[in-house]
Design an enzyme around this catalytic site. Structure first.
Site, mmCIF file in Angstrom:
data_model
loop_
_atom_site.group_PDB
_atom_site.id
_atom_site.type_symbol
_atom_site.label_atom_id
_atom_site.label_comp_id
_atom_site.label_asym_id
_atom_site.label_seq_id
_atom_site.Cartn_x
_atom_site.Cartn_y
_atom_site.Cartn_z
ATOM 1 N N LYS A 1 45.945 54.257 18.321
ATOM 2 C CA LYS A 1 45.374 55.178 19.315
ATOM 3 C C LYS A 1 46.228 55.184 20.570
ATOM 4 O O LYS A 1 46.666 54.136 21.032
ATOM 5 C CB LYS A 1 43.934 54.772 19.650
ATOM 6 C CG LYS A 1 43.287 55.671 20.713
ATOM 7 C CD LYS A 1 41.772 55.535 20.763
ATOM 8 C CE LYS A 1 41.253 54.342 21.503
ATOM 9 N NZ LYS A 1 41.628 54.310 22.937
ATOM 10 N N SER B 1 40.918 47.414 26.064
ATOM 11 C CA SER B 1 39.862 46.878 26.933
ATOM 12 C C SER B 1 39.755 45.364 26.769
ATOM 13 O O SER B 1 39.120 44.699 27.592
ATOM 14 C CB SER B 1 38.517 47.544 26.624
ATOM 15 O OG SER B 1 38.209 47.455 25.251
ATOM 16 N N GLU C 1 36.376 60.259 26.531
ATOM 17 C CA GLU C 1 35.701 59.248 27.346
ATOM 18 C C GLU C 1 35.269 59.828 28.685
ATOM 19 O O GLU C 1 36.070 60.483 29.379
ATOM 20 C CB GLU C 1 36.659 58.067 27.572
ATOM 21 C CG GLU C 1 36.099 56.997 28.498
ATOM 22 C CD GLU C 1 36.865 55.687 28.476
ATOM 23 O OE1 GLU C 1 37.765 55.520 27.632
ATOM 24 O OE2 GLU C 1 36.549 54.820 29.312
#
Ligand SMILES: Nc1nc(=O)c2c([nH]1)NC[C@@H]1CN(c3ccc(C(=O)N[C@@H](CCC(=O)O)C(=O)O)cc3)CN21
Ligand SMILES: CC(C)C(=O)C(=O)O
Ligand SMILES: [Mg+2]
Length: 273
Positions: free
Chosen positions: A112, A44, A179
């Site tokens: 991740k 992000s 998410e």
């Protein structure tokens, strides 16, 4: 610093696990000083600190660059780093090579990866000693296919996600991020496995929560997803501070005596040469 094993213990003890993203030295220092359990160097960063429209443009070199700064700022916090778009999608060999490079060069505690296709090479990473974190539900690297919206809203997709989490656990993943999924599904998922499930936009029943630093502190973000809560207002504090600086330079009240070196040195004065 907590260990991967401590994360399991926290889940067993029903102690919520806190995770916040950080992308550089100062945000990492703040996160560590505030006592977060884990830091995520999220891709992000492409949106929050580089100004891209999605995470798709972020490269492996970007992730290494930022993760190293985070590690310097938070030497004693468990750090997870995102594998970026394209770095684990071409072949199993390339995926493993890139994951190992990211883990080795960044100094992070775990890497991740988004989605299900990672199932085919997780065992290789685990065998190599790399702690792997999964990421299911809304996987932003697939924004071109899914859009930025809630996932697993049908019974079929919910069952699929539940199965995926169990597979990830069986393959040796140490944690999974879910998410933008319905809260009742996130609760079921968290109950189903022993590895910690960290939610973002997944309700209160997960084993922990993750949010984006710039969302939490309202810092340069143009939008806030429904699941964000703002705990600060860096934009207001920052813009007000900068306005004051500009004003004081314009009216020459800055620099003042206190911020000025006052030793008298005249280049044409023999006594002061
Ligand atoms: N600053 C920031 N915060 C995030 O949480 C975040 C990022 N960036 N970048 C990577 C992904 C992308 N994420 C996103 C991005 C947009 C929405 C969003 O616009 N959600 C709408 C729902 C739209 C719909 O359901 O149709 C919302 O209102 O929450 C959600 C998650 C979460 N992640
Ligand atoms: C939103 C979180 C889970 C993430 O993957 C990121 O910050 O990149
Ligand atoms: Mg990410």
């Amino acid at each position: 610093m907590i260990t991967t094993h401590d994360l399991y213990t926290m889940k067993q003890n029903k102690e919520k696990i806190t995770m916040l993203t950080a992308y550089d030295y100062p945000s990492a220092k703040q996160a560590e000083a505030a006592g977060v359990d884990t830091i995520l160097v999220g891709d992000s960063l492409g949106m929050t600190v580089l100004g891209y429209q999605s995470t798709v443009e972020v490269t492996l070199d970007d992730m290494i660059h930022h993760a190293k700064a985070v590690r310097r700022g938070a030497p004693d916090t468990y750090v997870v780093v995102d594998m970026p778009f394209g770095s684990y999608h071409v072949s199993r060999e390339e995926a493993v090579q890139n994951a190992i490079r990211l883990y080795q060069e960044s100094g992070a505690n775990a890497v991740k990866l988004e989605g299900r296709h990672i199932e085919e090479f997780i065992p290789v990473l685990v065998a190599a000693g790399v702690p792997v974190v999964g990421h299911l539900g809304l996987t932003p690297q697939s924004v071109g296919i899914t859009g930025f919206k809630m996932q697993a809203g049908t019974k079929e997709d919910a069952l699929e996600l539940l199965e995926a989490v169990e597979v990830l656990e069986a393959l040796g993943a140490v944690m999974v991020i879910v998410e933008a999924i319905p809260s009742d599904l996130a609760e079921k998922v968290s109950e189903k496995v022993d590895i910690p499930i960290i939610g973002i936009g997944a309700g209160v029943y997960t084993d922990g929560q993750v949010l984006v630093y710039h969302d939490v502190l309202k810092y340069g973000t143009d939008f806030a997803p429904k699941f964000v809560k703002q705990y600060g207002d860096f934009d207001t504090v920052g813009i007000e501070g900068i306005k004051q600086y500009v004003k004081e330079v314009k009216d020459a009240s800055f620099p003042s005596d206190e911020t000025t070196y006052k030793k008298k040195v005249f280049i044409d004065d023999e006594n002061n040469s």
